[in-house]
Design a protein around this motif. Structure first.
Motif, PDB file in Angstrom:
ATOM      1  N   GLY A 100      36.626  41.050  38.529  1.00 23.05           N
ATOM      2  CA  GLY A 100      36.900  39.869  39.342  1.00 23.05           C
ATOM      3  C   GLY A 100      36.159  39.905  40.672  1.00 23.05           C
ATOM      4  O   GLY A 100      35.628  38.891  41.130  1.00 23.05           O
ATOM      5  N   ALA A 101      36.103  41.084  41.301  1.00 23.44           N
ATOM      6  CA  ALA A 101      35.374  41.223  42.561  1.00 23.44           C
ATOM      7  C   ALA A 101      33.881  40.997  42.347  1.00 23.44           C
ATOM      8  O   ALA A 101      33.199  40.399  43.191  1.00 23.44           O
ATOM      9  CB  ALA A 101      35.632  42.599  43.158  1.00 23.44           C
ATOM     10  N   LYS A 102      33.371  41.461  41.220  1.00 21.89           N
ATOM     11  CA  LYS A 102      31.945  41.284  40.906  1.00 21.89           C
ATOM     12  C   LYS A 102      31.632  39.795  40.710  1.00 21.89           C
ATOM     13  O   LYS A 102      30.640  39.293  41.243  1.00 21.89           O
ATOM     14  CB  LYS A 102      31.595  42.071  39.647  1.00 21.89           C
ATOM     15  CG  LYS A 102      30.143  42.056  39.289  1.00 21.89           C
ATOM     16  CD  LYS A 102      29.881  42.949  38.080  1.00 21.89           C
ATOM     17  CE  LYS A 102      28.422  42.951  37.710  1.00 21.89           C
ATOM     18  NZ  LYS A 102      28.161  43.818  36.551  1.00 21.89           N
ATOM     19  N   ILE A 103      32.471  39.101  39.977  1.00 17.94           N
ATOM     20  CA  ILE A 103      32.285  37.659  39.754  1.00 17.94           C
ATOM     21  C   ILE A 103      32.386  36.911  41.078  1.00 17.94           C
ATOM     22  O   ILE A 103      31.593  36.006  41.353  1.00 17.94           O
ATOM     23  CB  ILE A 103      33.334  37.114  38.742  1.00 17.94           C
ATOM     24  CG1 ILE A 103      33.128  37.746  37.368  1.00 17.94           C
ATOM     25  CG2 ILE A 103      33.306  35.593  38.662  1.00 17.94           C
ATOM     26  CD1 ILE A 103      31.799  37.421  36.724  1.00 17.94           C
ATOM     27  N   ASP A 104      33.348  37.304  41.921  1.00 19.59           N
ATOM     28  CA  ASP A 104      33.507  36.678  43.227  1.00 19.59           C
ATOM     29  C   ASP A 104      32.250  36.864  44.071  1.00 19.59           C
ATOM     30  O   ASP A 104      31.798  35.943  44.752  1.00 19.59           O
ATOM     31  CB  ASP A 104      34.729  37.269  43.938  1.00 19.59           C
ATOM     32  CG  ASP A 104      35.135  36.459  45.148  1.00 19.59           C
ATOM     33  OD1 ASP A 104      35.090  35.215  45.074  1.00 19.59           O
ATOM     34  OD2 ASP A 104      35.505  37.091  46.170  1.00 19.59           O
ATOM     35  N   GLY A 105      31.669  38.066  44.013  1.00 21.13           N
ATOM     36  CA  GLY A 105      30.429  38.324  44.742  1.00 21.13           C
ATOM     37  C   GLY A 105      29.285  37.464  44.255  1.00 21.13           C
ATOM     38  O   GLY A 105      28.495  36.935  45.055  1.00 21.13           O
ATOM     39  N   ILE A 106      29.177  37.298  42.944  1.00 28.03           N
ATOM     40  CA  ILE A 106      28.126  36.464  42.368  1.00 28.03           C
ATOM     41  C   ILE A 106      28.298  35.009  42.806  1.00 28.03           C
ATOM     42  O   ILE A 106      27.333  34.341  43.195  1.00 28.03           O
ATOM     43  CB  ILE A 106      28.121  36.582  40.824  1.00 28.03           C
ATOM     44  CG1 ILE A 106      27.663  37.983  40.414  1.00 28.03           C
ATOM     45  CG2 ILE A 106      27.238  35.505  40.192  1.00 28.03           C
ATOM     46  CD1 ILE A 106      27.852  38.286  38.943  1.00 28.03           C
ATOM     47  N   LEU A 107      29.542  34.532  42.772  1.00 30.16           N
ATOM     48  CA  LEU A 107      29.794  33.143  43.189  1.00 30.16           C
ATOM     49  C   LEU A 107      29.485  32.942  44.666  1.00 30.16           C
ATOM     50  O   LEU A 107      28.941  31.901  45.059  1.00 30.16           O
ATOM     51  CB  LEU A 107      31.244  32.762  42.880  1.00 30.16           C
ATOM     52  CG  LEU A 107      31.601  32.651  41.407  1.00 30.16           C
ATOM     53  CD1 LEU A 107      33.088  32.395  41.224  1.00 30.16           C
ATOM     54  CD2 LEU A 107      30.790  31.553  40.744  1.00 30.16           C
ATOM     55  N   ASN A 108      29.807  33.931  45.498  1.00 32.88           N
ATOM     56  CA  ASN A 108      29.495  33.829  46.934  1.00 32.88           C
ATOM     57  C   ASN A 108      27.988  33.822  47.149  1.00 32.88           C
ATOM     58  O   ASN A 108      27.493  33.087  48.015  1.00 32.88           O
ATOM     59  CB  ASN A 108      30.140  34.978  47.711  1.00 32.88           C
ATOM     60  CG  ASN A 108      31.620  34.755  47.931  1.00 32.88           C
ATOM     61  OD1 ASN A 108      32.091  33.639  47.923  1.00 32.88           O
ATOM     62  ND2 ASN A 108      32.349  35.839  48.116  1.00 32.88           N
ATOM     63  N   LEU A 110      25.730  32.705  45.052  1.00 30.08           N
ATOM     64  CA  LEU A 110      25.252  31.376  44.634  1.00 30.08           C
ATOM     65  C   LEU A 110      25.556  30.325  45.689  1.00 30.08           C
ATOM     66  O   LEU A 110      24.740  29.451  45.972  1.00 30.08           O
ATOM     67  CB  LEU A 110      25.882  30.995  43.300  1.00 30.08           C
ATOM     68  CG  LEU A 110      25.405  31.756  42.069  1.00 30.08           C
ATOM     69  CD1 LEU A 110      26.232  31.378  40.852  1.00 30.08           C
ATOM     70  CD2 LEU A 110      23.922  31.452  41.816  1.00 30.08           C
ATOM     71  N   LYS A 111      26.723  30.426  46.284  1.00 26.27           N
ATOM     72  CA  LYS A 111      27.125  29.464  47.321  1.00 26.27           C
ATOM     73  C   LYS A 111      26.229  29.602  48.546  1.00 26.27           C
ATOM     74  O   LYS A 111      25.825  28.589  49.131  1.00 26.27           O
ATOM     75  CB  LYS A 111      28.584  29.716  47.706  1.00 26.27           C
ATOM     76  CG  LYS A 111      29.120  28.790  48.755  1.00 26.27           C
ATOM     77  CD  LYS A 111      30.554  29.112  49.059  1.00 26.27           C
ATOM     78  CE  LYS A 111      31.042  28.316  50.236  1.00 26.27           C
ATOM     79  NZ  LYS A 111      32.406  28.696  50.630  1.00 26.27           N
ATOM     80  N   ASN A 112      25.893  30.836  48.915  1.00 22.32           N
ATOM     81  CA  ASN A 112      25.051  31.063  50.087  1.00 22.32           C
ATOM     82  C   ASN A 112      23.605  30.654  49.848  1.00 22.32           C
ATOM     83  O   ASN A 112      22.899  30.298  50.793  1.00 22.32           O
ATOM     84  CB  ASN A 112      25.098  32.536  50.514  1.00 22.32           C
ATOM     85  CG  ASN A 112      26.462  32.924  51.060  1.00 22.32           C
ATOM     86  OD1 ASN A 112      27.212  32.072  51.533  1.00 22.32           O
ATOM     87  ND2 ASN A 112      26.790  34.200  50.979  1.00 22.32           N
TER      88      ASN A 112
END
Length: 114
Positions: A100-108, A110-112
């Motif tokens: 979940g932390a890895k997916i959250d990092g990927i989404l952040n 992409l957002k940045n």
């Protein structure tokens, strides 16, 4: 079925307390979380899923230590559970928090980038 779920929740609660307060091993620290417990239908076996942040080797070592101490932990658990039998314990690594932390990092990321 509700009885099995109740026993699983009771084991999860007790297991968290046992790991944090009654296991005196320097490799076991307070950063370990019991994320889930799965109990067999006959209450003979329980899979205890744990999560720990850190390197893969450290995480696997914690699982190995807990599995080696499972007989002792089962004895401690028998003093707390109000069931006729106490299930044999198997500890497994739960990677869902790290995933979940890895997916959250990927989404952040992409957002940045946008």
């Amino acid at each position: 079925m509700a009885n099995i779920e109740r026993v699983a929740e009771e084991i999860k609660r007790d297991m968290t307390d046992i790991i944090r307060s009654e296991i005196n091993d320097p490799r076991i620290d307070s950063l370990i979380s019991v994320t889930d417990v799965s109990v067999s239908g006959d209450l003979g076996y329980a899979k205890v899923y744990i999560s720990k942040l850190g390197k893969d080797e450290e995480r696997q070592e914690v699982v190995d230590v807990l599995n080696k101490a499972s007989g002792y932990i089962r004895t401690l658990l028998s003093k707390r559970l109000k069931t006729r039998t106490v299930p044999a314990l198997e500890f497994l690594l739960d990677d869902s928090m790290i995933y979940g932390a890895k997916i959250d990092g990927i989404l952040n990321d992409l957002k940045n980038d946008q």
